[in-house]
Write a protein that holds these residues in place. Sequence first.
Motif, PDB file in Angstrom:
ATOM      1  N   ILE A  90      18.134  -1.165   7.029  1.00 39.21           N
ATOM      2  CA  ILE A  90      16.931  -0.380   6.843  1.00 39.21           C
ATOM      3  C   ILE A  90      16.741   0.547   8.035  1.00 39.21           C
ATOM      4  CG2 ILE A  90      15.750  -2.053   5.348  1.00 39.21           C
ATOM      5  CD1 ILE A  90      14.326  -3.106   7.799  1.00 39.21           C
ATOM      6  N   SER A  91      16.257   1.717   7.735  1.00 37.79           N
ATOM      7  CA  SER A  91      16.063   2.707   8.788  1.00 37.79           C
ATOM      8  C   SER A  91      14.808   2.439   9.602  1.00 37.79           C
ATOM      9  CB  SER A  91      15.992   4.109   8.166  1.00 37.79           C
ATOM     10  OG  SER A  91      14.911   4.170   7.242  1.00 37.79           O
ATOM     11  N   SER A  92      13.892   1.696   9.000  1.00 40.17           N
ATOM     12  CA  SER A  92      12.623   1.423   9.683  1.00 40.17           C
ATOM     13  C   SER A  92      12.621   0.063  10.388  1.00 40.17           C
ATOM     14  CB  SER A  92      11.472   1.491   8.679  1.00 40.17           C
ATOM     15  OG  SER A  92      11.661   0.510   7.652  1.00 40.17           O
ATOM     16  N   TRP A 305      20.410   3.173  16.973  1.00 43.92           N
ATOM     17  CA  TRP A 305      21.097   1.901  17.179  1.00 43.92           C
ATOM     18  C   TRP A 305      22.592   2.118  17.327  1.00 43.92           C
ATOM     19  CZ3 TRP A 305      18.557  -2.692  17.763  1.00 43.92           C
ATOM     20  CH2 TRP A 305      17.189  -2.709  17.461  1.00 43.92           C
ATOM     21  N   TYR A 306      23.184   1.347  18.259  1.00 41.95           N
ATOM     22  CA  TYR A 306      24.610   1.429  18.523  1.00 41.95           C
ATOM     23  C   TYR A 306      25.173   0.009  18.670  1.00 41.95           C
ATOM     24  CZ  TYR A 306      23.469   6.283  19.575  1.00 41.95           C
ATOM     25  OH  TYR A 306      23.019   7.570  19.497  1.00 41.95           O
ATOM     26  N   ILE A 337      28.955   2.053  20.979  1.00 43.54           N
ATOM     27  CA  ILE A 337      29.803   2.858  20.074  1.00 43.54           C
ATOM     28  C   ILE A 337      29.144   2.941  18.713  1.00 43.54           C
ATOM     29  CG2 ILE A 337      31.892   2.233  21.330  1.00 43.54           C
ATOM     30  CD1 ILE A 337      32.538   0.315  18.994  1.00 43.54           C
ATOM     31  N   GLY A 338      29.632   3.877  17.905  1.00 45.80           N
ATOM     32  CA  GLY A 338      29.147   4.024  16.541  1.00 45.80           C
ATOM     33  C   GLY A 338      30.095   3.364  15.553  1.00 45.80           C
ATOM     34  N   TYR A 369      19.443  -5.579   8.821  1.00 47.88           N
ATOM     35  CA  TYR A 369      19.769  -4.977  10.101  1.00 47.88           C
ATOM     36  C   TYR A 369      19.343  -3.520  10.112  1.00 47.88           C
ATOM     37  CZ  TYR A 369      22.688  -8.997  11.279  1.00 47.88           C
ATOM     38  OH  TYR A 369      23.141 -10.256  11.550  1.00 47.88           O
ATOM     39  N   PRO A 370      19.258  -2.938  11.252  1.00 45.88           N
ATOM     40  CA  PRO A 370      18.979  -1.505  11.310  1.00 45.88           C
ATOM     41  C   PRO A 370      20.225  -0.699  10.936  1.00 45.88           C
ATOM     42  CG  PRO A 370      19.332  -2.334  13.506  1.00 45.88           C
ATOM     43  CD  PRO A 370      19.325  -3.536  12.596  1.00 45.88           C
ATOM     44  N   ILE A 371      20.008   0.541  10.611  1.00 44.97           N
ATOM     45  CA  ILE A 371      21.130   1.436  10.337  1.00 44.97           C
ATOM     46  C   ILE A 371      21.747   1.837  11.668  1.00 44.97           C
ATOM     47  CG2 ILE A 371      21.784   3.696   9.418  1.00 44.97           C
ATOM     48  CD1 ILE A 371      19.520   3.389   7.396  1.00 44.97           C
ATOM     49  N   ILE A 372      23.064   1.657  11.771  1.00 47.90           N
ATOM     50  CA  ILE A 372      23.775   1.917  13.012  1.00 47.90           C
ATOM     51  C   ILE A 372      24.344   3.324  12.977  1.00 47.90           C
ATOM     52  CG2 ILE A 372      25.543   1.058  14.595  1.00 47.90           C
ATOM     53  CD1 ILE A 372      23.235  -0.887  13.922  1.00 47.90           C
TER      54      ILE A 372
END
Length: 1135
Positions: A90-92, A305-306, A337-338, A369-372
């Motif tokens: 999720i982006s939020s 996020w990385y 890293i991405g 999890y957040p979007i990486i």
Amino acid sequence: MIRISFRSLLFHLILLILCFFINFGWTEFLNITISENENLLLENNFKKVNCLRYKTNKFIPIKYWNEEQKHNEKIKNQTNINLRYSTNHISSFTTFYDQLDSSIEKVIYNGIYSGSSKTIPDFKITVTLISTQDPDIFYDAIDTYNERVFTTLIYEHPELWWLGAYSLDILAYKYGSKYYYETTYNVLPSISRFQNYSGTQVSKLSKRINFIKNDIKQKISTLGLTSDYAILRYIHDYLIAKITYYLDENKKHIRNVYGALVENKCVCEGYSESLQLIAKDYGIDVIIARSKEHEWNFAKIKNKWYVIDVTWDDPTIKGKDPPSGSYSNLYTSFFLIGTSNPNYTENESIVEHALIYSAYSVTNKLIKYPIIQSNDYSPTIQEKFEVNSIKFNTSYISSELVIGNCRINVKNNEVTCPSTSGHLCISGDNEIYKSEGSSCRKTYTNSSKKYVIALKTDNGFKEYSYDNITITNTTSFIIYGCGEDSISTGCMIYTDNEYIDTINQHIYYLDRNYQYKQIRSSIYKDTINNKTYLCNSSGLCFNSFNQGYYLAGSQASDGSYNKLIKCSTTSCGSATIPRVDGFYINAINGKTLIKCEQTKLTPKCTVTISSLNIKTNGYAYLDAGNIKSTSKSYAGIITCTTSICLSISKPSIKAIQYYLNGNISEDKNIIQCNEIECKSFTTSPKKGCAIMDSSTSGNVFIGNGNKFISTPSEASSTTNKYYIDAIDNKQIVTCTYNSNYGKVICVHGSNGTNTDSSVHYVDAGISGNIIECTTLICTSKAGVVGYYISGNSNYPLIKCTRQSKTSKCENVAKSQVKNNAYYLDGSSTLNNMTYNKVIYCNSNSLCTVLNTANKGYYIEGTTPGQLIVCNGSNYSILNTTKIGYYLDGGSTIDGMNYTQIINCTSKTSCTITKEVNTGYYLDGTSTKDNLLYSKLIVYDGNYYFSLARINTGYYLNGNSNFDNKDNKNLIYCASSSKCSSIKTTSNSYFINSGFDANKKKLIFCNKDDGCYTTSAITGFYVAHNGQGYIQCTSSSTCTYYQPTTTVNYINSGFDKSPNILIKCSKINGCISQTANIGYYMTYINTLLLQCISTSYCFEITPSMNSYKNADSTNYSNSTIKCSLVNNVVTCKVGQ
């Protein structure tokens, strides 16, 4: 939740108790109907209670699965996993916690977190869940609730490292329309690898974790890192440099932060959770990312996020050495890293990083999890600059907080120590090595069973050996326990609140960042062993106390302390700020002193007087530690010997005590204590002057001109000692032996003078001197030969003599003072020969000074027969005492007439003659041979006086007069300068030359009754003991004759009856006798004596005729024939 009244709570309690017994003893379900009339019915609408028990299986997280469990689980769709976008990304994203259901899951979460985050955590935590769900539905859902909650807990709180495995027990009951589920979680069930840990042990291990975490933060602060990028990079590099990747499931902590940060050995969970733990303190969002077999992190920087995988950047995984002073051997391939980074998308990596969404299941998707970001993070110039400042200067990661890692070559397991000898490092097995310069020695291991205390130096840490190291209140230590911990192996950082080193007598307390400081100048109470320790300013701690004070509080840069602790022999008070400047007994050894200054501002207390410099005999210090002392007045003093110092309160009665002030180096300052206070003052240490020494009986402080010195007075039961009072020179200090106390006591007091005279004392302060006191002052003077009136009634006089050019003065006891005698007054001479005054001592030995110089003589009291002579101006010793008489100078007021004389019968015997004997006395001053005298003293019945002129003749000797009438002896002066005493042997007369000769021309001496003067009548007298006769032609004219022929005279003396005749011859002299009847030839041949009886004769003028010679002895001279010759009738003896 609903509010429940007290009555309802009581009802709940009863229900729970009933449900407990029912479930364990009877059945799983029970219906109880309560009558409205029964006491248990508290509310009208509470009619029925449903009570049941539910038990679940035990759960264990994936990271603690064994290999068999992991192998049996198959992860579907592991390939082509898009880490950026999926339904579980999720982006939020904020936190995992925010993804929980608020009604049930957050209640569970909050309950577990609250109980687990206590200092001593709870392992059994009960959470009450309220729901309208039927128990069957609730029980079906509870496992999912718990899985999501515990996943969130262990993903967000790595500090709760023991959480993971759990079991639960549910007790449910219905209350009205709602169900209450009392859910008890056991977070350390039997399946947990930490099941045997106590809450205290868990707390201790958590402290160690915090210790290392704070150490890392300290380094970050020292480097001045501020950006999230640099901080994360430092944590990343630090963990790689410190941790050894070590897979051994026998080690309990390889999968948590304790294994990573404390034991230095772990696997991926230790790396990732340590990064998250430390970053959280900086507010950096770092979360756990989990696959079936691996764990890493997602980190948020600048709202994106990385990926960070510290484990995969650790070169030890690939068998390489840890970094050695540069970053050439430290990877950053997985740092921020991405998802598009090739390192992350390669086959091996993508399998290892295939996310799962539960900590307990590889299939359940319970969290998101957040979007990486797909691209790697690109640091700014500033961030790069900060990262470039991260320099591990040696291979030994060390700071103020921990012993640095030893350099370890993982290929051959070789350990290298710091280059500086004596310094320590710690291996991956938590064994402590000590550098020996060129070699490295394993020193402490799990088998050592020892606590190692390390001290920070510029080169790392070295063991504190208690020698040649200056330690202060601010010195920090770290402590490692080697083999002293049952829950870990090797040498572990010590994190308890205190450490008691019973061998070296030091106690260390936890200060900050798990650094310890020695307890100094303070009280420590060991509540576990029920002991109280007192730690001195040197850090030595004792559980037995001395009476006195200990330095306490904080230590200033000058070494002083701001507080004191007062102790008795059994207990100590708390550390308090002193309020009185002055001295306190140092209880460390009882024989040194603490001095406190500036107590009105910022107190400064130090041990200023050591046992070597303490002043003892005679000295004292103002006692600021006396409970009654104030900032204005001291209530006592401290006196010390070489072994102990004692506090002495001021006198309770009216008395005065004196001591030398030990705080003043010149020894001129005196401490005076009376019943009111003790105070100090300065007085001049004038030579010989004294102050009583109250510290030692019989001692005084004697001035020598520069200072006072405590000196024994040497007074005894027979001898007093006297000194001029150095404080008040009108007083004296007297030291006497007190028989009641059996010791010498010295006191200050009056000098004993009155307005009329001065008194004296032998000066014990200056040898050969005397003290002369008047009503105004006492002064010390060199003793002049002579005597002085003493102020001591038992010793009325002081005698001073001169010996070998030195004066010597001594007391003269009352028994040695001669009564009614005189002594030369030493204060009245300038030459030791002539004196202006004498001292007279009467029959009671009361002595006074005679201020007038009366001419005369005085009996000197010292030497028998010695006389003092006064010429009317001064006095001196009569060189030689002769036999004779001396005018008593003490009996005259005019120097001419005297009422007494002194009779010296020998040169050693003189006495005062008090009898008023009229007569004459041989003046002893006028003889050379004690035979002939040139002067006479006469007593006329009123006074004695010196005879101005001496006539030749006889004088009544006053010395022979017993009844003031008769004198058996006479004084005969052959000339005006030759007088002597003669004795009368017969009745006879002498011509009187004395003062009454004009009235009494004769002296008659009766051989039995003595001599006296008498009037003369015309006639003849037997004279000079029969040697001749006296013829008086009138009452005032008498002449002495010695017979040349035989002749007769009519006796005119007292014995003329019956001895009417005086018969004289040239040979036999003259005698008085009775007469024969008849006629006698007489002194002239023209007269005859006619005796008509034996006692009556008279002169006749004869006629020419013959007369019967009454003096005839034969016929031839029986007749006196008278014839006319030249017309004069002349007689002669014949026929």
